[in-house]
Design an enzyme around this catalytic site. Structure first.
Site, PDB file in Angstrom:
ATOM      1  N   SER A 212     -10.891  -0.608  -2.523  1.00  0.00           N
ATOM      2  CA  SER A 212      -9.718  -0.552  -1.634  1.00  0.00           C
ATOM      3  C   SER A 212     -10.117  -0.802  -0.186  1.00  0.00           C
ATOM      4  O   SER A 212      -9.298  -1.267   0.601  1.00  0.00           O
ATOM      5  CB  SER A 212      -9.061   0.829  -1.701  1.00  0.00           C
ATOM      6  OG  SER A 212      -8.309   0.973  -2.858  1.00  0.00           O
TER       7      SER A 212
ATOM      8  N   HIS B 119      -4.049   6.240   2.591  1.00  0.00           N
ATOM      9  CA  HIS B 119      -4.716   5.044   2.102  1.00  0.00           C
ATOM     10  C   HIS B 119      -4.253   3.795   2.870  1.00  0.00           C
ATOM     11  O   HIS B 119      -5.067   2.990   3.308  1.00  0.00           O
ATOM     12  CB  HIS B 119      -4.398   4.946   0.608  1.00  0.00           C
ATOM     13  CG  HIS B 119      -5.118   3.895  -0.169  1.00  0.00           C
ATOM     14  ND1 HIS B 119      -4.650   2.608  -0.286  1.00  0.00           N
ATOM     15  CD2 HIS B 119      -6.241   3.948  -0.912  1.00  0.00           C
ATOM     16  CE1 HIS B 119      -5.468   1.919  -1.071  1.00  0.00           C
ATOM     17  NE2 HIS B 119      -6.449   2.706  -1.460  1.00  0.00           N
TER      18      HIS B 119
ATOM     19  N   ASP C 245       0.829  -1.207   0.000  1.00  0.00           N
ATOM     20  CA  ASP C 245       0.000   0.000   0.000  1.00  0.00           C
ATOM     21  C   ASP C 245       0.864   1.259   0.000  1.00  0.00           C
ATOM     22  O   ASP C 245       1.994   1.240  -0.485  1.00  0.00           O
ATOM     23  CB  ASP C 245      -0.966  -0.066   1.208  1.00  0.00           C
ATOM     24  CG  ASP C 245      -2.315   0.555   0.896  1.00  0.00           C
ATOM     25  OD1 ASP C 245      -2.342   1.736   0.545  1.00  0.00           O
ATOM     26  OD2 ASP C 245      -3.341  -0.144   1.005  1.00  0.00           O
TER      27      ASP C 245
END
Ligand SMILES: *[C@@H]1O[C@H](CO)[C@@H](O)[C@H](O)[C@H]1NC(C)=O
Ligand SMILES: *[C@@H]1O[C@H](CO)[C@@H](O)[C@H](O)[C@H]1NC(C)=O
Ligand SMILES: *[C@@H]1O[C@H](CO)[C@@H](O)[C@H](O)[C@H]1NC(C)=O
Ligand SMILES: *[C@@H]1O[C@H](CO)[C@@H](O)[C@H](O)[C@H]1NC(C)=O
Ligand SMILES: *[C@@H]1O[C@H](CO)[C@@H](O)[C@H](O)[C@H]1NC(C)=O
Length: 760
Positions: A542, A217, A148
């Protein structure tokens, strides 16, 4: 659907986009503009030691004397697990020259790839001290590797209070510039982003000198999969509760492969390292920009190497829905996860001048917004024929009188937060955003800078009709806070969730499963409301992927000896297909979802922990399948990392793989027979009876129709024949059904294989 695709990506990019030019170009741009990062694949000479690989790779580099940059700075990544080869900075001429060297196989420029929860554990049936969490030890002993954007290591979701140390096999490490250390929750953190001359040896979060520290994220996905409980997590007071990951006692290892953008060369290096370090699971909320053949797709390649080592891989399906055949990460050895809603909304109700109420969503819920009178409405799309004004793009409203008014913005491709900024900058009092038709009922709760509501397409039509019905339309917005169980049917497909059928392998049903991916609260790098712990609510596949990674960690903890395929089978055969009201799970248009929208259905955590039977697949079982896809022996070899002969064993069609679902294309008069083998993981001395719900226009025959098991881990095979019926009128070009094995007795095992048919 692109607008939502941007949600997961632009939350990352907003603050960085203008200031940060990607480092691949930054450092030597002036002299060496021709240099690009190539992924070079070579053949490993027999008997070469692993430790000598890197030195051998350097022999492929151009002659040092003719080099633009020194050879020690050429190699960006040296791979050894996923492929035999390396990533290096080369000019096209230099790459071409390599072709003459012995052992060279291929070279290509690296490709861009895209990044595609207080409440969700409860929605997944997980509660303190009972059932699923208890029997799976909250994921204890399992290490989840996330590929990630990095991690905010000092976020309370990654504190390690009460966490045991990682298992002894763990070989990972923390590269925090020596300053920051990992703990028993965050057991590894490494970086694979090339920064000019050398890989950056730090995880950027929290360091002041690195420009991509605000890419949160990775913190969000890590928190969803395995965050530890944090009380009073909320944003603007909304979605308040104890935030916890799905596997709160699992360990997290972060492999940073993305900053503002991602390239597959870095991704490959990250997966390579995770395999070495000894993760049990990989969670990858990143995908190629379009589907590629598996030998050409680094996530498929990396995942294959992973499953060969017993590592389970869960990936996001992509955010390109609701259009058919948009699913990515669709290799059969990957769990491909689509996104659906939860039964929570953060309601912002629009009340029109005619008293009609439209329920939308907004994360920002100001307490001090109580206009004395309804506000006049302005609809830029009706005033200007400039499309930027219709979607309230930056700079588009300056010649429109929006002062003190409530501004109506079309959804388009732009983030809702950015529309809000434009409205506010021009003196607008509030904003209503309504969906395009394709997004239907999928509405986002966003952190707006002014009072706002995001309403559905259908409510947008009501609003538009009202606008033409009156000379001076007015409206106001009232904020109702966080509501549970009142919203649209749930789970419902999120419009952005990428859909099947798979273009690469129509014989395998994709996506596999859906899980929560709309308006999900999890860890964030900064406090959005500057008042509470740093959490944020964002959306995307996601977000659904790490939910399933968490579920897989629970299963792995409960059944440490299960293969990746067995864990996937447990998840797929126990999924549910009805929403909380008992209707079939619907799409963003509120009509029944098809198997190509939702795969096997929505994950049912408790049942997945105890599925009764599993459909297992050994890594080598994929070889006849890959040959059957029409790949050359060289291409198959590239995936499985050893010599293969596509004539032995015989090739199989995709639907013959021992997959827990069935997917096939049936032409006129077609009849297909497939075999499956099930393994008893339920109880000794158990009996199962088959029950078929045939797709319309297909006859399904199962042989035998009763299976008996004596011992645990016994296997049994059956065949199933699908016959297209010409005498039945079909209402659709797709057919869907299921084959269920029901156990006799009190266990009540129900092992469901979804059937998907495309008629041609
Ligand atoms: C969140 O919930 C906790 C515990 O129920 C409560 O003490 C706290 O005041 C709540 N916070 C907000 C902002 O509602
Ligand atoms: C529409 O508005 C934007 C922003 O003000 C401007 O950049 C663009 O040139 C305009 N387009 C047209 C066709 O006038
Ligand atoms: C969505 O469908 C369900 C079930 O058919 C129905 O009860 C509900 O009213 C629909 N919702 C909307 C907003 O149309
Ligand atoms: C592959 O297997 C077939 C059938 O056994 C055999 O005839 C053929 O020679 C093999 N090919 C190679 C390259 O070994
Ligand atoms: C259609 O054909 C199948 C097999 O040929 C037969 O078993 C079935 O009864 C027929 N169905 C109808 C509705 O005629």
């Amino acid at each position: 659907m692109k607008a939502f695709f941007l949600i997961s990506l632009t939350l990352i990019t907003t603050s960085l986009f203008t200031t940060f030019s990607f480092s691949h170009e930054a450092s030597e741009a002036s002299v060496k503009t021709d240099l690009e990062t190539y992924i070079v694949v070579v053949e490993k000479p027999d008997g070469l030691l692993e430790s000598k690989l890197h030195d051998w790779y350097t022999t492929f580099l151009p002659e040092a004397t003719s080099s633009l940059i020194p050879n020690q700075q050429r190699i960006v990544h040296s791979y050894h697990n996923v492929i035999t080869g390396f990533a290096a900075k080369l000019t096209p001429q230099e790459a071409k020259a390599m072709e003459l060297k012995e052992g060279f196989i291929s070279a290509r420029v690296e490709r861009p790839v895209s990044l595609h929860t207080t409440f969700t554990p409860k929605f997944l049936g997980l509660q303190q001290n009972v059932g699923g969490w208890k029997s799976s030890h909250y994921g204890e002993g399992v290490i989840i590797g996330l590929i990630d954007t990095g991690i905010k290591h000092d976020h309370p979701s990654f504190f390690d209070k009460g966490m045991p140390p990682p298992p002894a096999k763990w070989r990972g490490r923390c590269d925090f510039n020596g300053k920051r250390t990992c703990n028993n929750k965050l057991v590894g953190a490494r970086n694979f982003i090339w920064d000019g001359d050398a890989p950056v040896e730090a995880i950027p979060h929290g360091s002041t000198d690195l420009p991509w520290e605000e890419a949160y994220h990775g913190s969000h996905t890590s928190g969803i999969a395995a965050g530890c409980p944090v009380e009073g997590a909320n944003v603007f007071g909304q979605a308040n509760g104890t935030a916890t990951g799905i596997a709160p006692r699992a360990h997290v290892a972060m492999y940073k492969a993305c900053a503002v953008s991602c390239y597959d060369g870095d991704l490959l290096a990250a997966i390579d390292a995770a395999i070495d370090d000894g993760v049990d699971l990989l969670s990858i909320s990143i995908g190629p920009e379009s589907p590629f053949p598996f030998y050409y797709d680094v996530i498929a390649l990396g995942a294959f190497r992973a499953i060969q080592k017993g590592i389970f891989v869960s990936c996001s399906a992509g955010n390109d829905g609701p259009y058919p055949s948009t699913v990515t990460n669709d290799a059969p050895w990957i769990l491909t996860v689509g996104a659906s809603t939860i039964d929570r909304e953060i309601r912002a109700t629009v009340k029109l001048g005619n008293n009609v109420e439209l329920h939308g969503q907004s994360l920002f819920q100001p307490k001090d917004f109580h206009p004395r009178q309804p506000l006049p409405i302005v609809h830029p799309a009706a005033i200007s024929n400039n499309e930027s004004a219709a979607v309230c793009e930056k700079g588009s409203l300056k010649n429109i009188d929006v002062k003190g008014k409530i501004v109506i913005c079309h959804m388009g491709q732009l983030r809702i937060e950015d529309k809000g900024k434009e409205v506010k900058d021009n003196g607008g009092a509030a904003m209503i955003v309504f969906n395009e038709q394709d997004d239907g009922y999928t509405t986002l709760a966003t952190a707006n800078v002014l009072p706002a509501s995001h309403i559905s397409y259908k409510d947008g039509l009501v609003l538009k009709n009202y606008l033409i019905s009156t000379q001076s339309p007015t409206a106001t917005i009232s904020f109702q806070g966080t509501l549970i169980g009142k919203s649209q049917p749930a789970p419902q497909m999120a419009s952005f969730s990428s859909r099947g059928p798979s273009t690469q392998s129509p014989g395998i049903l994709k996506p596999d499963i859906v899980g929560p991916g709309l308006n999900i609260l999890s860890a964030w790098g900064v406090s959005i409301d500057e008042a509470t712990n740093p959490f944020n609510v964002i959306s995307g596949t996601s977000m659904s992927c790490p939910h399933l990674s968490g579920v897989a960690a629970l299963i792995k903890s409960a059944h440490p000896d299960w293969s990746p395929a067995a864990i996937k089978s447990a998840i797929l055969t126990t999924a549910y297909t009805a929403d909380l009201n008992g209707n079939p799970i619907s799409t963003e248009q509120n009509v029944s979802a098809t198997v190509f929208d939702r795969g096997s259905g929505h994950v049912h955590t408790l049942r997945a922990l105890n599925p009764g039977l599993v459909y297992d697949i050994e890594p080598d079982d994929y070889i006849p399948y890959l040959c059957g896809l029409g790949y050359s022996e060289q291409q198959v070899r590239y995936i499985v990392q050893r010599k293969v002969n596509c004539s032995t064993p015989t090739l199989i069609p995709g639907a013959q793989l021992n997959y827990p679902t069935f997917s096939m294309v049936l032409g006129a008069g077609d009849q297909m027979t497939y075999t499956r083998t099930v393994t008893n993981v339920g109880r000794p001395f158990s009996t199962y009876i088959s029950k078929v719900l045939s797709p319309q226009g297909v006859a399904v025959k199962v042989m035998p129709s009763v299976i008996r098991f004596k011992d645990l881990n016994d296997k049994a095979s059956y065949t199933v024949t699908f016959t297209r019926l010409e005498n039945v009128t079909r209402s659709s070009i797709i057919g869907q059904g299921s084959l269920v094995w029901n156990s006799i007795g009190d266990d009540g095992y129900k092992v469901v294989s979804t059937i998907a048919v495309v008629f041609v």
